[in-house]
Design a protein around this motif. Structure first.
Motif, PDB file in Angstrom:
ATOM      1  N   LYS A  30       0.790  -1.049   0.001  1.00  0.00           N
ATOM      2  CA  LYS A  30      -0.031   0.024   0.000  1.00  0.00           C
ATOM      3  C   LYS A  30       0.854   1.236  -0.098  1.00  0.00           C
ATOM      4  CE  LYS A  30      -3.960  -2.141   2.288  1.00  0.00           C
ATOM      5  NZ  LYS A  30      -4.869  -1.983   0.876  1.00  0.00           N
ATOM      6  N   TRP A  31       1.997   1.318   0.657  1.00  0.00           N
ATOM      7  CA  TRP A  31       3.102   2.342   0.917  1.00  0.00           C
ATOM      8  C   TRP A  31       3.472   2.578  -0.614  1.00  0.00           C
ATOM      9  CZ3 TRP A  31       4.863   5.933   4.118  1.00  0.00           C
ATOM     10  CH2 TRP A  31       6.107   6.550   3.806  1.00  0.00           C
ATOM     11  N   LYS A  32       3.974   1.554  -1.463  1.00  0.00           N
ATOM     12  CA  LYS A  32       4.297   1.933  -2.709  1.00  0.00           C
ATOM     13  C   LYS A  32       3.472   2.618  -3.733  1.00  0.00           C
ATOM     14  CE  LYS A  32       5.962  -2.405  -3.258  1.00  0.00           C
ATOM     15  NZ  LYS A  32       6.680  -3.707  -3.897  1.00  0.00           N
ATOM     16  N   ASN A  33       2.031   2.367  -3.390  1.00  0.00           N
ATOM     17  CA  ASN A  33       1.102   3.004  -4.373  1.00  0.00           C
ATOM     18  C   ASN A  33       0.485   4.267  -3.537  1.00  0.00           C
ATOM     19  OD1 ASN A  33       0.667   1.003  -6.281  1.00  0.00           O
ATOM     20  ND2 ASN A  33      -0.422  -0.114  -4.865  1.00  0.00           N
ATOM     21  N   SER A  34       1.284   4.770  -2.560  1.00  0.00           N
ATOM     22  CA  SER A  34       0.856   5.868  -1.704  1.00  0.00           C
ATOM     23  C   SER A  34       1.625   7.168  -2.433  1.00  0.00           C
ATOM     24  CB  SER A  34       1.135   6.029  -0.504  1.00  0.00           C
ATOM     25  OG  SER A  34       2.571   5.933  -0.090  1.00  0.00           O
ATOM     26  N   PRO A  35       1.364   8.528  -2.207  1.00  0.00           N
ATOM     27  CA  PRO A  35       2.028   9.525  -2.808  1.00  0.00           C
ATOM     28  C   PRO A  35       3.571   9.682  -1.716  1.00  0.00           C
ATOM     29  CG  PRO A  35       0.394  10.379  -1.368  1.00  0.00           C
ATOM     30  CD  PRO A  35       0.067   8.943  -1.480  1.00  0.00           C
ATOM     31  N   TYR A  36       3.781   8.969  -0.944  1.00  0.00           N
ATOM     32  CA  TYR A  36       5.041   9.157  -0.070  1.00  0.00           C
ATOM     33  C   TYR A  36       5.970   8.219  -0.529  1.00  0.00           C
ATOM     34  CZ  TYR A  36       1.179  11.531   2.503  1.00  0.00           C
ATOM     35  OH  TYR A  36       0.321  12.196   2.776  1.00  0.00           O
ATOM     36  N   SER A  37       5.896   7.310  -1.516  1.00  0.00           N
ATOM     37  CA  SER A  37       6.838   6.139  -1.715  1.00  0.00           C
ATOM     38  C   SER A  37       8.067   6.549  -2.908  1.00  0.00           C
ATOM     39  CB  SER A  37       6.072   5.088  -2.368  1.00  0.00           C
ATOM     40  OG  SER A  37       5.585   5.525  -3.466  1.00  0.00           O
ATOM     41  N   ASN A  38       8.025   7.768  -3.290  1.00  0.00           N
ATOM     42  CA  ASN A  38       8.983   8.317  -4.172  1.00  0.00           C
ATOM     43  C   ASN A  38       8.940   7.587  -5.287  1.00  0.00           C
ATOM     44  OD1 ASN A  38       9.951  10.380  -2.320  1.00  0.00           O
ATOM     45  ND2 ASN A  38      11.180   9.176  -1.351  1.00  0.00           N
ATOM     46  N   GLY A  39       7.752   7.589  -5.774  1.00  0.00           N
ATOM     47  CA  GLY A  39       7.735   6.712  -7.164  1.00  0.00           C
ATOM     48  C   GLY A  39       7.681   5.312  -7.033  1.00  0.00           C
ATOM     49  N   GLY A  40       7.215   4.627  -6.079  1.00  0.00           N
ATOM     50  CA  GLY A  40       7.182   3.369  -5.558  1.00  0.00           C
ATOM     51  C   GLY A  40       8.127   2.618  -4.865  1.00  0.00           C
ATOM     52  N   GLN A  41       8.778   3.435  -4.256  1.00  0.00           N
ATOM     53  CA  GLN A  41      10.110   2.771  -3.349  1.00  0.00           C
ATOM     54  C   GLN A  41       9.461   2.221  -2.166  1.00  0.00           C
ATOM     55  OE1 GLN A  41      13.330   2.796  -3.894  1.00  0.00           O
ATOM     56  NE2 GLN A  41      12.742   3.595  -6.045  1.00  0.00           N
ATOM     57  N   PRO A  42       9.886   0.937  -1.665  1.00  0.00           N
ATOM     58  CA  PRO A  42       9.426   0.191  -0.603  1.00  0.00           C
ATOM     59  C   PRO A  42       9.584   1.106   0.902  1.00  0.00           C
ATOM     60  CG  PRO A  42      11.565  -0.714  -1.044  1.00  0.00           C
ATOM     61  CD  PRO A  42      11.249   0.285  -2.117  1.00  0.00           C
ATOM     62  N   LEU A  43       8.939   0.608   1.802  1.00  0.00           N
ATOM     63  CA  LEU A  43       9.040   1.194   2.831  1.00  0.00           C
ATOM     64  C   LEU A  43       9.910  -0.124   3.863  1.00  0.00           C
ATOM     65  CD1 LEU A  43       8.035   3.013   5.463  1.00  0.00           C
ATOM     66  CD2 LEU A  43       6.319   1.537   5.962  1.00  0.00           C
ATOM     67  N   THR A  44      11.102   0.437   3.814  1.00  0.00           N
ATOM     68  CA  THR A  44      12.333  -0.509   4.516  1.00  0.00           C
ATOM     69  C   THR A  44      11.878  -0.556   6.003  1.00  0.00           C
ATOM     70  OG1 THR A  44      13.700   1.211   5.256  1.00  0.00           O
ATOM     71  CG2 THR A  44      13.849   0.447   2.864  1.00  0.00           C
ATOM     72  N   ARG A  45      12.471  -1.838   6.278  1.00  0.00           N
ATOM     73  CA  ARG A  45      12.172  -2.234   7.771  1.00  0.00           C
ATOM     74  C   ARG A  45      12.512  -1.169   8.745  1.00  0.00           C
ATOM     75  NH1 ARG A  45      11.004  -7.183  10.133  1.00  0.00           N
ATOM     76  NH2 ARG A  45      11.233  -8.233   8.083  1.00  0.00           N
ATOM     77  N   ARG A  46      13.889  -0.787   8.497  1.00  0.00           N
ATOM     78  CA  ARG A  46      14.299   0.219   9.424  1.00  0.00           C
ATOM     79  C   ARG A  46      13.584   1.474   9.432  1.00  0.00           C
ATOM     80  NH1 ARG A  46      20.591   2.608   9.261  1.00  0.00           N
ATOM     81  NH2 ARG A  46      20.626   3.885  10.804  1.00  0.00           N
ATOM     82  N   THR A  47      13.196   1.969   8.290  1.00  0.00           N
ATOM     83  CA  THR A  47      12.431   3.140   8.139  1.00  0.00           C
ATOM     84  C   THR A  47      10.996   2.874   8.892  1.00  0.00           C
ATOM     85  OG1 THR A  47      13.436   3.745   5.959  1.00  0.00           O
ATOM     86  CG2 THR A  47      11.207   4.892   6.651  1.00  0.00           C
ATOM     87  N   PHE A  48      10.465   1.826   8.753  1.00  0.00           N
ATOM     88  CA  PHE A  48       9.229   1.488   9.322  1.00  0.00           C
ATOM     89  C   PHE A  48       9.419   1.347  10.693  1.00  0.00           C
ATOM     90  CE2 PHE A  48       6.258  -1.704  11.322  1.00  0.00           C
ATOM     91  CZ  PHE A  48       5.375  -1.129  11.176  1.00  0.00           C
ATOM     92  N   TYR A  49      10.427   0.979  11.618  1.00  0.00           N
ATOM     93  CA  TYR A  49      10.559   1.189  12.845  1.00  0.00           C
ATOM     94  C   TYR A  49      10.895   2.497  13.458  1.00  0.00           C
ATOM     95  CZ  TYR A  49      10.316  -4.260  12.886  1.00  0.00           C
ATOM     96  OH  TYR A  49       9.875  -5.339  12.893  1.00  0.00           O
ATOM     97  N   ASN A  50      11.802   3.025  12.526  1.00  0.00           N
ATOM     98  CA  ASN A  50      12.053   4.611  13.126  1.00  0.00           C
ATOM     99  C   ASN A  50      10.570   5.477  13.097  1.00  0.00           C
ATOM    100  OD1 ASN A  50      14.644   4.175  13.142  1.00  0.00           O
ATOM    101  ND2 ASN A  50      15.061   4.943  11.177  1.00  0.00           N
ATOM    102  N   TYR A  51       9.801   5.328  12.283  1.00  0.00           N
ATOM    103  CA  TYR A  51       8.445   5.803  12.046  1.00  0.00           C
ATOM    104  C   TYR A  51       7.624   5.556  13.205  1.00  0.00           C
ATOM    105  CZ  TYR A  51       9.409   7.659   7.409  1.00  0.00           C
ATOM    106  OH  TYR A  51       9.970   8.447   6.141  1.00  0.00           O
TER     107      TYR A  51
END
Length: 300
Positions: A30-51
């Motif tokens: 869902k993240w890759k289809n959102s406007p926050y993914s920078n063109g379909g970039q995945p939400l990495t595990r590290r970024t998710f835990y920081n968020y």
């Protein structure tokens, strides 16, 4: 903090809440289809835990992981905390949307919340530390502010776009409610502390009140006959959590368990002929007397 980063936190919380529970893989898709993914970039595990950690700190919202299903969900925090979380998320979302709409600012109109900027933060600090506050208060009924009021603030409530604080007036030893936008001056007595009574429940205090006026009387079973159009509004925005409805062909009967406070009476009067009080008799009498007094103003 950048507005874009703040928006990402809101998006994650909102997505998990809407799905109830979700795996990180599903969230990532869902993240890759959102406007926050920078063109379909995945939400990495590290970024998710920081968020996830930032969300817990900012919103007091815990994103829990089920060790069996590896699904993430929002930890339940009670009815009132849930309400606060929703309010924070809605406010954050609106703030972000409006911040990106400054080019059409002349075409967006919002209601003023007059008391939030000046004393809200200070009052929250006082409540957090259980510190009394000393303030000057300027009620509408007086020409000059009342100085040197010492208050032990118990809790805050927002009603009709205004913030109110309820607490113990130290001099009178009575619970009183004050509008933050009527405070003329305020200081925190950080060198002193008070203890809110262990058996005091803020939610219970206003349970049978329509707004911010407390009444010692017993709650009444209120029944209102409402025309179909007004009924739609009242379904969408209930007057009180006790509201129930009985639908008839040409009208609805709304029932409440409420105290007959002045702000509730004023609300009924504002609805005019769309609402008729059926019960209790004393409320019918109050409304009738008020309408007669209003008509008398036009008799001449």
């Amino acid at each position: 903090m950048s507005g874009n980063l703040f928006s990402r936190y809101v998006w994650i919380v909102d997505t998990i809440r809407r799905h109830g529970s979700i795996t990180r893989r599903q969230l990532n898709e869902k993240w890759k289809n959102s406007p926050y993914s920078n063109g379909g970039q995945p939400l990495t595990r590290r970024t998710f835990y920081n968020y996830r950690n930032a969300i817990a700190e900012l919103f007091q919202v815990n994103i829990e992981c089920d060790p069996v299903t590896y699904e993430y969900s929002i930890e339940s925090a009670g009815v009132n905390n849930e309400s606060i979380t929703n309010w924070l998320l809605n406010s954050a979302t609106m703030s972000d949307v409006l911040a990106g709409s400054r080019d059409i600012a002349s075409r967006i109109y919002v209601e003023e919340v007059p008391s939030a900027r000046t004393y809200l933060a200070a009052m929250i600090d006082a409540i957090k530390g259980n510190h009394p506050v000393r303030m000057a208060y300027h009620p509408y009924t007086r020409s000059k502010p009342t100085p040197d009021i010492m208050l032990e603030p118990y809790f805050l409530k927002i009603f009709r776009q205004r913030w109110y604080v309820t607490g113990m007036n130290v001099k009178d030893r009575k619970l009183k409610t004050y509008a933050l936008d009527r405070i003329a001056d305020l200081s925190i007595d950080s060198g002193s502390n008070f203890e809110m009574p262990a058996d005091f429940d803020p939610e219970e205090y206003f349970r049978y009140s329509y707004g911010i006026i407390f009444d010692e009387g017993e709650p009444k079973r209120v029944q209102l006959k409402v025309d179909p159009r007004q009924a739609k509004y009242m379904r969408a925005l209930p007057l009180h959590h006790s509201q129930s409805e009985s639908i008839h062909d040409a009208y609805s009967i709304f029932t409440y368990n409420l105290k007959l406070t002045p702000d509730f009476i004023q609300e009924l009067l504002s609805m005019g002929p769309k609402v008729t009080v059926i019960n209790p008799p004393e409320l019918r009498a109050i409304i009738t007397a008020s309408l007669r007094d209003t008509l008398a103003n036009y008799a001449e």
